[in-house]
Design an enzyme around this catalytic site. Sequence first.
Site, PDB file in Angstrom:
ATOM      1  N   LYS A 271       5.523   1.362   3.247  1.00  0.00           N
ATOM      2  CA  LYS A 271       6.526   0.748   3.687  1.00  0.00           C
ATOM      3  C   LYS A 271       6.587   0.169   2.550  1.00  0.00           C
ATOM      4  O   LYS A 271       7.070  -0.519   1.337  1.00  0.00           O
ATOM      5  CB  LYS A 271       6.196   0.063   5.048  1.00  0.00           C
ATOM      6  CG  LYS A 271       5.649  -2.173   3.721  1.00  0.00           C
ATOM      7  CD  LYS A 271       5.194  -2.688   5.090  1.00  0.00           C
ATOM      8  CE  LYS A 271       5.005  -3.992   3.984  1.00  0.00           C
ATOM      9  NZ  LYS A 271       4.776  -5.348   5.122  1.00  0.00           N
TER      10      LYS A 271
ATOM     11  N   GLU B 215       1.328  -5.062  15.077  1.00  0.00           N
ATOM     12  CA  GLU B 215       0.501  -5.720  14.300  1.00  0.00           C
ATOM     13  C   GLU B 215       0.834  -6.767  14.160  1.00  0.00           C
ATOM     14  O   GLU B 215       1.851  -7.691  14.204  1.00  0.00           O
ATOM     15  CB  GLU B 215       1.653  -4.788  12.257  1.00  0.00           C
ATOM     16  CG  GLU B 215       1.190  -5.876  11.253  1.00  0.00           C
ATOM     17  CD  GLU B 215       2.495  -5.849  10.832  1.00  0.00           C
ATOM     18  OE1 GLU B 215       2.117  -6.743  10.033  1.00  0.00           O
ATOM     19  OE2 GLU B 215       3.048  -5.113  10.408  1.00  0.00           O
TER      20      GLU B 215
END
Length: 201
Positions: A123, A34
């Site tokens: 998350k 990411e």
Amino acid sequence: MADTKLVAILRGITPAEAGAHTSALIEAGFRYIEIPLNSPDWQQSIPALVSEYGHQAMIGAGTVLNVEQVDILAEAGAKLVVTPNTQPAVIRQAVNKGMLVCAGCATATEAFTALDAGAQWLKIFPSSAFGPAYIQALKAVLPASVPVLAVGGITPENLSEYLRAGCAGAGLGSDLYRPGQAVSRTAEQAARYLAAFAQAV
């Protein structure tokens, strides 16, 4: 390795550095990379990484805040979208584009809002502020099939605590990569995280 849900967060990385660090991470065994959208020139880094490493890892972006960014990422071939918050329009658009969405949330309300919009992963952020016990309690009301990742303050030393609390993995930021660090440091930390994950599971 695809089941090792450890997301490398390369916040602040430049296009010149991105390839070498991504290569080191993939060689170590990481399969989720990411680049947060508050990194320099991400519009260059992400397409380049997709082109070079997209067949080996799921390349994408973090700190994705709006639908326009999702469209740019989809055009670049990114496959992973990570948000810091629960924004249904962003989640829906990314899912419609065929991307894996890991949506940031902190409460049960936010978690179910993200799931209703189509998020596949959640998350819990910032995990270090909530702690493993909070995540374990939250997991009790979430669908067991939904992977929950701990993000924020996760180190090789405390990763096992979050996995024991029910997390499927974690997003790894400044303890894995800091802007300007040597590729050898990234490789060393990657190996430590993967060893901790393997030992815990």
